[in-house]
Design a protein around this motif. Structure first.
Motif, PDB file in Angstrom:
ATOM      1  N   SER A 134      -2.695  -4.218  -3.546  1.00 35.94           N
ATOM      2  CA  SER A 134      -1.349  -3.665  -3.452  1.00 35.94           C
ATOM      3  C   SER A 134      -0.315  -4.743  -3.201  1.00 35.94           C
ATOM      4  CB  SER A 134      -1.298  -2.637  -2.316  1.00 35.94           C
ATOM      5  OG  SER A 134      -0.003  -2.146  -2.178  1.00 35.94           O
ATOM      6  N   GLY A 135       0.754  -4.640  -3.945  1.00 34.65           N
ATOM      7  CA  GLY A 135       1.847  -5.565  -3.721  1.00 34.65           C
ATOM      8  C   GLY A 135       1.686  -6.893  -4.408  1.00 34.65           C
ATOM      9  N   ALA A 136       0.641  -7.119  -5.169  1.00 36.10           N
ATOM     10  CA  ALA A 136       0.410  -8.425  -5.778  1.00 36.10           C
ATOM     11  C   ALA A 136       1.448  -8.714  -6.834  1.00 36.10           C
ATOM     12  CB  ALA A 136      -0.992  -8.488  -6.368  1.00 36.10           C
ATOM     13  N   ALA A 137       1.843  -7.700  -7.592  1.00 35.03           N
ATOM     14  CA  ALA A 137       2.749  -7.935  -8.703  1.00 35.03           C
ATOM     15  C   ALA A 137       4.142  -8.308  -8.212  1.00 35.03           C
ATOM     16  CB  ALA A 137       2.816  -6.685  -9.578  1.00 35.03           C
ATOM     17  N   GLU A 138       4.616  -7.580  -7.209  1.00 34.89           N
ATOM     18  CA  GLU A 138       5.982  -7.851  -6.766  1.00 34.89           C
ATOM     19  C   GLU A 138       6.043  -8.826  -5.607  1.00 34.89           C
ATOM     20  OE1 GLU A 138       4.642  -4.048  -4.580  1.00 34.89           O
ATOM     21  OE2 GLU A 138       4.565  -4.841  -6.632  1.00 34.89           O
ATOM     22  N   GLY A 139       4.911  -9.293  -5.132  1.00 35.30           N
ATOM     23  CA  GLY A 139       4.898 -10.248  -4.035  1.00 35.30           C
ATOM     24  C   GLY A 139       4.641  -9.563  -2.707  1.00 35.30           C
ATOM     25  N   GLY A 140       4.111 -10.333  -1.759  1.00 35.65           N
ATOM     26  CA  GLY A 140       3.777  -9.779  -0.460  1.00 35.65           C
ATOM     27  C   GLY A 140       5.012  -9.518   0.384  1.00 35.65           C
ATOM     28  N   LYS A 141       4.821  -8.735   1.429  1.00 33.26           N
ATOM     29  CA  LYS A 141       5.924  -8.381   2.314  1.00 33.26           C
ATOM     30  C   LYS A 141       5.705  -8.857   3.745  1.00 33.26           C
ATOM     31  CE  LYS A 141       6.791  -4.156  -0.383  1.00 33.26           C
ATOM     32  NZ  LYS A 141       6.847  -2.666  -0.332  1.00 33.26           N
ATOM     33  N   GLY A 142       4.500  -9.314   4.049  1.00 34.01           N
ATOM     34  CA  GLY A 142       4.172  -9.669   5.421  1.00 34.01           C
ATOM     35  C   GLY A 142       4.738 -11.010   5.855  1.00 34.01           C
ATOM     36  N   THR A 143       4.954 -11.155   7.141  1.00 29.79           N
ATOM     37  CA  THR A 143       5.432 -12.413   7.713  1.00 29.79           C
ATOM     38  C   THR A 143       4.232 -13.236   8.187  1.00 29.79           C
ATOM     39  OG1 THR A 143       5.575 -11.528   9.962  1.00 29.79           O
ATOM     40  CG2 THR A 143       7.485 -11.194   8.512  1.00 29.79           C
ATOM     41  N   TRP A 144       4.515 -14.432   8.729  1.00 28.16           N
ATOM     42  CA  TRP A 144       3.429 -15.260   9.255  1.00 28.16           C
ATOM     43  C   TRP A 144       2.778 -14.572  10.463  1.00 28.16           C
ATOM     44  CZ3 TRP A 144       3.346 -16.937  14.270  1.00 28.16           C
ATOM     45  CH2 TRP A 144       4.545 -16.946  14.985  1.00 28.16           C
ATOM     46  N   ARG A 145       3.548 -13.759  11.175  1.00 24.96           N
ATOM     47  CA  ARG A 145       2.967 -13.019  12.298  1.00 24.96           C
ATOM     48  C   ARG A 145       1.933 -12.011  11.801  1.00 24.96           C
ATOM     49  NH1 ARG A 145       8.374 -13.488  13.227  1.00 24.96           N
ATOM     50  NH2 ARG A 145       9.011 -14.620  15.122  1.00 24.96           N
ATOM     51  N   HIS A 146       2.260 -11.333  10.682  1.00 26.49           N
ATOM     52  CA  HIS A 146       1.289 -10.410  10.109  1.00 26.49           C
ATOM     53  C   HIS A 146       0.031 -11.157   9.673  1.00 26.49           C
ATOM     54  CE1 HIS A 146       4.977  -7.743   9.075  1.00 26.49           C
ATOM     55  NE2 HIS A 146       4.452  -7.367  10.226  1.00 26.49           N
ATOM     56  N   ALA A 147       0.224 -12.342   9.111  1.00 22.19           N
ATOM     57  CA  ALA A 147      -0.935 -13.156   8.716  1.00 22.19           C
ATOM     58  C   ALA A 147      -1.796 -13.479   9.931  1.00 22.19           C
ATOM     59  CB  ALA A 147      -0.472 -14.446   8.040  1.00 22.19           C
ATOM     60  N   ALA A 148      -1.139 -13.843  11.036  1.00 23.17           N
ATOM     61  CA  ALA A 148      -1.883 -14.148  12.265  1.00 23.17           C
ATOM     62  C   ALA A 148      -2.624 -12.920  12.771  1.00 23.17           C
ATOM     63  CB  ALA A 148      -0.919 -14.681  13.332  1.00 23.17           C
ATOM     64  N   ARG A 179      -1.264  -3.247   8.980  1.00 25.22           N
ATOM     65  CA  ARG A 179      -0.631  -4.302   9.785  1.00 25.22           C
ATOM     66  C   ARG A 179      -0.404  -3.871  11.234  1.00 25.22           C
ATOM     67  NH1 ARG A 179       2.760  -1.942   6.358  1.00 25.22           N
ATOM     68  NH2 ARG A 179       4.845  -1.267   6.964  1.00 25.22           N
ATOM     69  N   TRP A 180      -0.016  -2.607  11.460  1.00 20.38           N
ATOM     70  CA  TRP A 180       0.232  -2.174  12.840  1.00 20.38           C
ATOM     71  C   TRP A 180      -1.073  -1.858  13.555  1.00 20.38           C
ATOM     72  CZ3 TRP A 180       4.481  -3.975  14.241  1.00 20.38           C
ATOM     73  CH2 TRP A 180       5.574  -4.003  13.385  1.00 20.38           C
ATOM     74  N   VAL A 181      -2.059  -1.413  12.797  1.00 20.99           N
ATOM     75  CA  VAL A 181      -3.392  -1.269  13.369  1.00 20.99           C
ATOM     76  C   VAL A 181      -3.892  -2.626  13.844  1.00 20.99           C
ATOM     77  CG1 VAL A 181      -5.800  -0.657  12.880  1.00 20.99           C
ATOM     78  CG2 VAL A 181      -3.951   0.731  11.935  1.00 20.99           C
ATOM     79  N   ASN A 182      -3.706  -3.641  12.996  1.00 16.94           N
ATOM     80  CA  ASN A 182      -4.187  -4.974  13.341  1.00 16.94           C
ATOM     81  C   ASN A 182      -3.343  -5.647  14.427  1.00 16.94           C
ATOM     82  OD1 ASN A 182      -6.262  -4.699  11.559  1.00 16.94           O
ATOM     83  ND2 ASN A 182      -5.315  -5.869   9.920  1.00 16.94           N
ATOM     84  N   ALA A 183      -2.073  -5.288  14.522  1.00 13.57           N
ATOM     85  CA  ALA A 183      -1.272  -5.790  15.642  1.00 13.57           C
ATOM     86  C   ALA A 183      -1.832  -5.249  16.958  1.00 13.57           C
ATOM     87  CB  ALA A 183       0.183  -5.379  15.469  1.00 13.57           C
ATOM     88  N   THR A 184      -2.189  -3.964  16.954  1.00 14.39           N
ATOM     89  CA  THR A 184      -2.819  -3.364  18.138  1.00 14.39           C
ATOM     90  C   THR A 184      -4.157  -4.028  18.426  1.00 14.39           C
ATOM     91  OG1 THR A 184      -1.759  -1.248  17.611  1.00 14.39           O
ATOM     92  CG2 THR A 184      -3.608  -1.204  19.164  1.00 14.39           C
ATOM     93  N   CYS A 185      -4.905  -4.309  17.354  1.00 14.15           N
ATOM     94  CA  CYS A 185      -6.209  -4.954  17.519  1.00 14.15           C
ATOM     95  C   CYS A 185      -6.070  -6.371  18.072  1.00 14.15           C
ATOM     96  CB  CYS A 185      -6.951  -4.989  16.184  1.00 14.15           C
ATOM     97  SG  CYS A 185      -7.431  -3.357  15.591  1.00 14.15           S
ATOM     98  N   THR A 186      -5.022  -7.088  17.657  1.00 14.22           N
ATOM     99  CA  THR A 186      -4.785  -8.432  18.191  1.00 14.22           C
ATOM    100  C   THR A 186      -4.500  -8.373  19.691  1.00 14.22           C
ATOM    101  OG1 THR A 186      -3.916  -9.188  16.058  1.00 14.22           O
ATOM    102  CG2 THR A 186      -3.357 -10.503  17.991  1.00 14.22           C
ATOM    103  N   ALA A 187      -3.683  -7.398  20.095  1.00 13.27           N
ATOM    104  CA  ALA A 187      -3.425  -7.213  21.533  1.00 13.27           C
ATOM    105  C   ALA A 187      -4.721  -6.875  22.268  1.00 13.27           C
ATOM    106  CB  ALA A 187      -2.392  -6.110  21.732  1.00 13.27           C
TER     107      ALA A 187
END
Length: 447
Positions: free
Chosen positions: A25-39, A180-188
């Protein structure tokens, strides 16, 4: 330039290529995540409780000198390998939205199928291992509140089944970016687990009579050797991340810079948690430390409950990321058939089949430490230690200085050969451990 396609095998790879591009998803139009999402994604993928909870046991199997050296080398090599993979994401001017497509662009069709095979092994093996860990943690919480239950009423298998049912629900989310928000919770939760587990480990270490703690390797010479092999697989598993290009495809421009920043931030958190828990766990319990560190802890009970809950929350996100290569495989065939059935119906069907299979294996053979080692040896070592070095030697930008160029080539070749040997030895140790456990325990044993 990408290699010219030819032959039946390459046509199949070409078809998978086109479907793969649609599946991300999102490959054609480019990603939307920030470096924080990558982390968030990288931390969730690598730093699971199932990954670093067995590290004290790995150190106990290797001893202080070799254990510390193996842990430090594993950290440095995988951090550099992650940066290498991130740098090659668009090496020939094209965006490669999956590890399979990246390998195909560099090595041709064999690279595509190489990554496809080992990525499936890593994904399935990882999810079996962490589902066992999640079930173990849930049962530990249950036993805290119902200590009189001897396990006859509710067993480990019940909790593994409960976790599997919840993962079917999360599997209906369409892609990694939607997590991304699931993984933000998981990072915490990763940070919460690390802080809690380290604090309780140190507390236990100070309560124990230090004269009773030994650090010598246990067992016969043969046992020591094979446990050492097994420990190498455990360390490889702990740094496993076979999903970097998939994560990178969700990140916005400038993609490389954001990915470098996200990976480095993630590794800073990983080093702080991994090394501290590994060293404190081995120091506290010595050679008697359990394969899953939480099983060695006894007090305070409320803190152990917290650590186990943090572990379960974190594992939910990691499980989802490692489902995605398998889900992409199902989606390839569904899109190829051009079926008229609604997409959500197909997704519910294949995610349910996948979760039923993973849950069955985890419940039947709940040997957490063994699955961690075999997954690290067979799945993550080829993808996270060997392939990035080969890819950089073939497609990376080497320095123009002849001396430096030869030095980098020699280093890359050394890493490749060394970790091929490590993977083979770890696989031998893991298979031996599984064979011994099957002889000792019955299927569906309540560990």
């Amino acid at each position: 330039m990408s290699p010219t396609r030819g032959g039946a095998q390459e046509d199949q790879a070409g078809e998978a290529d086109s479907v793969d591009r649609e599946a991300i998803s999102g490959a054609a139009e480019g990603g939307k995540g920030t470096w924080r999402h990558a982390a968030f994604h990288v931390v969730t993928t690598i730093a699971t409780p199932a990954a670093y909870a067995p590290l004290p046991f790995a150190l106990a199997s290797l001893g202080w000198p070799l254990g510390v050296c193996s842990l430090v080398i594993g950290t440095l090599v995988t951090w550099c390998s992650s940066l290498v993979v991130a740098s090659l994401w668009q090496w020939n001017g094209e965006k490669h939205t999956s590890y399979r497509l990246l390998a195909k662009s560099i090595f041709g069709p064999w690279g595509y199928w190489y990554v496809s095979f080992f990525q499936q092994v890593a994904s399935v093996g990882n999810n079996v291992a962490i589902q066992i860990a999640a079930g173990t943690s849930l049962k530990a919480v249950y036993m805290h509140y119902y200590p009189a239950d001897d396990g006859a009423a509710v067993t480990l298998q019940h909790f593994i089944l409960l976790f599997g049912a919840f993962e079917i629900f999360l599997s209906q989310l369409p892609d990694i970016h939607s997590l991304r928000w699931v993984n933000a919770t998981c990072t915490a939760s990763t940070i919460g687990f690390a802080v809690t587990a380290i604090s309780v480990t140190l507390y236990e270490g100070h309560r124990i009579d230090r004269k009773e703690v030994g650090y010598s390797l246990q067992g016969t010479t043969t046992t020591k050797i094979f446990r050492g092999f097994n420990a190498l697989g455990t360390i490889a598993f702990s740094f496993g991340d076979a999903m970097l290009p998939e994560i990178q495809s969700t990140i916005r421009e400038p993609v490389r810079r954001n990915m470098y920043k996200g990976v480095s931030t993630a590794y800073l958190l990983i080093v702080m948690s991994y090394w501290t828990l590994a060293f404190s766990g081995y120091w506290s319990f010595g050679s008697e430390v359990q394969p899953y560190i939480l099983s060695s802890l006894t007090a305070p009970a409320w803190a152990i409950v917290m650590a186990n809950l943090f572990a379960v929350i974190q594992i939910t996100g990691c499980f989802q990321i490692y489902c995605r290569p398998t889900y992409a495989y199902f989606e390839e065939h569904i899109q190829a058939k051009n079926t008229r059935r609604k997409a959500w119906v197909w997704r519910l069907m294949y995610t349910s089949v996948y979760m039923a299979a993973i849950t069955l294996v985890a419940a039947a053979m709940p040997f957490f430490g063994d699955f961690v080692s075999v997954c690290g040896a067979v799945g993550f070592t080829p993808l996270d230690f060997v392939l990035p070095a080969l890819a950089f030697l073939k497609a990376g930008k080497l320095p123009k200085n002849p001396g430096l160029r030869h030095a980098i080539k020699a280093l890359g070749s050394t890493v490749t050969v060394l970790f091929c040997v490590v993977g083979a030895l770890a696989c031998i140790g893991a298979i031996r451990a599984i064979v011994l456990d099957i002889k000792t325990y019955k299927f569906f044993h309540d560990m």
